[in-house]
Design a protein around this motif. Structure first.
Motif, PDB file in Angstrom:
ATOM      1  N   GLY A 182      46.499 151.781  35.143  1.00  0.00           N
ATOM      2  CA  GLY A 182      47.934 151.824  35.401  1.00  0.00           C
ATOM      3  C   GLY A 182      48.743 151.484  34.169  1.00  0.00           C
ATOM      4  N   LEU A 183      48.257 150.527  33.358  1.00  0.00           N
ATOM      5  CA  LEU A 183      48.960 150.143  32.136  1.00  0.00           C
ATOM      6  C   LEU A 183      48.927 151.258  31.105  1.00  0.00           C
ATOM      7  N   VAL A 184      47.800 151.937  30.973  1.00  0.00           N
ATOM      8  CA  VAL A 184      47.714 153.067  30.041  1.00  0.00           C
ATOM      9  C   VAL A 184      48.787 154.104  30.376  1.00  0.00           C
ATOM     10  N   LEU A 185      48.881 154.477  31.655  1.00  0.00           N
ATOM     11  CA  LEU A 185      49.842 155.495  32.075  1.00  0.00           C
ATOM     12  C   LEU A 185      51.274 155.029  31.857  1.00  0.00           C
ATOM     13  N   ALA A 186      51.580 153.798  32.271  1.00  0.00           N
ATOM     14  CA  ALA A 186      52.954 153.307  32.156  1.00  0.00           C
ATOM     15  C   ALA A 186      53.376 153.147  30.696  1.00  0.00           C
ATOM     16  N   SER A 187      52.505 152.573  29.872  1.00  0.00           N
ATOM     17  CA  SER A 187      52.841 152.371  28.457  1.00  0.00           C
ATOM     18  C   SER A 187      53.038 153.700  27.741  1.00  0.00           C
ATOM     19  N   ALA A 188      52.138 154.647  28.002  1.00  0.00           N
ATOM     20  CA  ALA A 188      52.248 155.955  27.346  1.00  0.00           C
ATOM     21  C   ALA A 188      53.520 156.675  27.769  1.00  0.00           C
ATOM     22  N   LEU A 189      53.887 156.572  29.042  1.00  0.00           N
ATOM     23  CA  LEU A 189      55.078 157.261  29.529  1.00  0.00           C
ATOM     24  C   LEU A 189      56.342 156.672  28.918  1.00  0.00           C
ATOM     25  N   PHE A 190      56.440 155.353  28.867  1.00  0.00           N
ATOM     26  CA  PHE A 190      57.612 154.730  28.247  1.00  0.00           C
ATOM     27  C   PHE A 190      57.643 155.007  26.745  1.00  0.00           C
ATOM     28  N   ALA A 191      56.481 154.996  26.100  1.00  0.00           N
ATOM     29  CA  ALA A 191      56.436 155.300  24.669  1.00  0.00           C
ATOM     30  C   ALA A 191      56.947 156.713  24.405  1.00  0.00           C
ATOM     31  N   TYR A 192      56.587 157.634  25.285  1.00  0.00           N
ATOM     32  CA  TYR A 192      57.024 159.030  25.131  1.00  0.00           C
ATOM     33  C   TYR A 192      58.548 159.134  25.205  1.00  0.00           C
ATOM     34  N   HIS A 274      49.179 138.529  32.137  1.00  0.00           N
ATOM     35  CA  HIS A 274      50.537 138.811  31.690  1.00  0.00           C
ATOM     36  C   HIS A 274      50.781 138.414  30.247  1.00  0.00           C
ATOM     37  N   LEU A 275      49.894 137.592  29.709  1.00  0.00           N
ATOM     38  CA  LEU A 275      50.087 137.150  28.324  1.00  0.00           C
ATOM     39  C   LEU A 275      49.564 138.153  27.312  1.00  0.00           C
ATOM     40  N   VAL A 276      48.908 139.213  27.778  1.00  0.00           N
ATOM     41  CA  VAL A 276      48.551 140.313  26.879  1.00  0.00           C
ATOM     42  C   VAL A 276      49.200 141.625  27.320  1.00  0.00           C
ATOM     43  N   THR A 277      50.006 141.589  28.389  1.00  0.00           N
ATOM     44  CA  THR A 277      50.638 142.829  28.851  1.00  0.00           C
ATOM     45  C   THR A 277      52.161 142.739  28.764  1.00  0.00           C
ATOM     46  N   VAL A 278      52.779 141.838  29.516  1.00  0.00           N
ATOM     47  CA  VAL A 278      54.233 141.792  29.622  1.00  0.00           C
ATOM     48  C   VAL A 278      54.864 140.923  28.539  1.00  0.00           C
ATOM     49  N   PHE A 279      54.360 139.697  28.364  1.00  0.00           N
ATOM     50  CA  PHE A 279      54.987 138.771  27.425  1.00  0.00           C
ATOM     51  C   PHE A 279      55.011 139.276  25.986  1.00  0.00           C
ATOM     52  N   PRO A 280      53.907 139.796  25.417  1.00  0.00           N
ATOM     53  CA  PRO A 280      53.951 140.194  24.003  1.00  0.00           C
ATOM     54  C   PRO A 280      55.018 141.237  23.699  1.00  0.00           C
TER      55      PRO A 280
END
Length: 443
Positions: A182-192, A274-280
């Motif tokens: 889910g993180l791969v998809l969400a991060s890639a979509l926002f990056a796009y 969350h300390l390697v996904t949202v916070f950074p």
């Protein structure tokens, strides 16, 4: 209420799913695993779409009157509401499950999740409707949490019960794959969208598209999960009370010790989550001038590494036992907490090391944190007990992590984040020590 929901209580989607399993087709662990991965990926995609927007969008869109740090803290406070809503959802949807059946409950829960997600996508900002924007965002976020509390379908338990005894660690890892996917998809979509749009267009309308994608994925996941809850294997286990809901408060009274231990056992991995996904992402946005597109792609890469680490955790756990994997990974997270957070302030190389090494540890620990006490529950309390454990672990281990971490880092320094991580490590090691049978080789 029996496993077969009456025709009056069935949804059209549920009846369509029944047609696929009406001939007693055999559904094995592999089929269940696919359904579990699809379902969990859709849930975590929703989760990370909101999480990323809570850093990139909501501070300026909903809290423009505050400075960037304070606005992000406000945004993270609303982010935490979903974890408050999850136990409320468990109470409400357990009642629906008992009265109207698993399919009706799951359909309503996922439509509530999708409806709340779309409502957020259509949200007007503070500039348009003032403080009502804050109230609406908080309400919709709370409803997302209520819906997530209702999406518990027992499929991880079904997968565990159908898994070969020598592969329990491998099959326990499978539901967790939904998080990094889910993180791969969400991060890639926002990056796009960040990469192709101007900042003005992104804040005006570009950020809304990932929320619309989330609704489409939810529909696919709903049908996949309804198909599995209508299988003969699921109905048989339901009739035998293996997967039948029990009253939540009665379950708490009867199984409180197992629930407490199960809630604390995965805290190390949930705190790290969350300390390697949202916070950074929030720290980089607030304190550096680095490209957010680059950092989002780094998160996507880290999530892919996390998938590989999770696969490794399953294979290792089947050799040495899940308890050993949880204990050793918690100790490694404790060591990581002593030096790694400071790397976020050491430039792009330090950030990359913090992220990639953190995702490796997250994969090893989080991969074995699902349902580690399921076998310890009485049969009649297993389904509801597992849902309560999941809600409690997320609430205590992860629900307020971005808010606490950003506050500590901004007021004291990055080193203070290690204290938060260390508290999770103590929780995990303490629970494993108290219950030496927890997550053993056969768990």
């Amino acid at each position: 209420m029996t496993a077969n929901a009456s025709a009056a209580n069935s949804t059209p989607l549920e009846r369509d799913a029944q047609l696929l399993t009406s001939h007693d087709a055999k559904v094995g662990p592999g089929d269940i695993a696919i359904g579990v991965i699809i379902g969990r990926t859709s849930e975590f995609f929703d989760f990370f779409v909101y999480a990323i927007a809570s850093v990139l969008v909501f501070p300026s869109y909903v809290f423009p009157f505050a400075d960037p740090l304070t606005a992000t803290l406000y945004s993270f406070a609303l982010f935490s509401l979903a974890f408050v809503g999850r136990p409320i959802g468990t109470l409400i949807f357990t009642y629906l499950d008992q009265k109207h059946g698993r399919g009706v409950k799951l359909t309503i829960a996922l439509f509530l999740l999708g409806g709340s997600t779309i409502a957020i996508a259509l949200l007007a900002g503070y500039a348009q409707i003032g403080a009502a924007s804050i109230g609406l965002l908080g309400f919709f976020r709370l409803m997302q949490g209520v819906a997530l509390g209702g999406t518990w379908d027992g499929l991880p338990s079904l997968l565990s019960l159908n898994a070969p005894s020598a592969k329990r660690g491998w099959y326990a890892m499978i539901p967790q794959l939904g998080a990094p996917l889910g993180l791969v998809l969400a991060s890639a979509l926002f990056a796009y969208f960040l990469g192709i749009l101007s900042p003005q267009d992104f804040l005006s309308w570009g950020w809304r598209y990932p929320f619309f994608v989330a609704l489409a994925i939810n529909v696919v996941a709903l049908f996949a999960r309804l198909r599995l809850v209508q299988t003969p294997e699921f109905k048989r286990l339901f009739d035998n009370r293996e997967l039948q809901p029990s009253p939540p408060f009665a379950t708490l009274r009867a199984q409180w010790r197992t629930i407490v231990l199960g809630s604390f056992a995965p805290l190390a991995s949930f705190a790290l989550f969350h300390l390697v996904t949202v916070f950074p992402l929030s720290w980089v946005k607030l304190t550096t001038n680095e490209s957010l597109v680059r950092f989002l792609l780094l998160e996507a890469l880290g999530a892919a590494v996390c998938v590989l680490a999770m696969l490794g955790s399953g294979a290792i756990a089947d050799r040495v036992g899940r308890r050993a994997v949880l204990g050793v990974s918690a100790a490694l997270i404790g060591a990581y907490s002593g030096f790694a957070p400071q790397l976020l302030g050491a430039g792009e190389i330090g950030e990359a090391f913090y992220m990639l090494s953190g995702f490796v540890l997250l994969g090893l620990a989080f991969g074995q944190s699902s349902g580690i006490v399921n076998a310890s529950f009485d049969r009649q309390h297993r389904y509801t007990g597992a849902a309560i454990v999941s809600n409690s672990a997320w609430f205590f281990g992860a629900g307020f992590a971005p808010l606490v971490a950003l506050f500590l880092a901004s007021q004291i320094g990055l080193w203070a984040i290690g204290l938060y991580l260390l508290s999770g490590v103590i929780g995990t090691l303490g629970a494993l020590f108290i219950n030496r049978e927890l997550a053993g080789r056969t768990a």
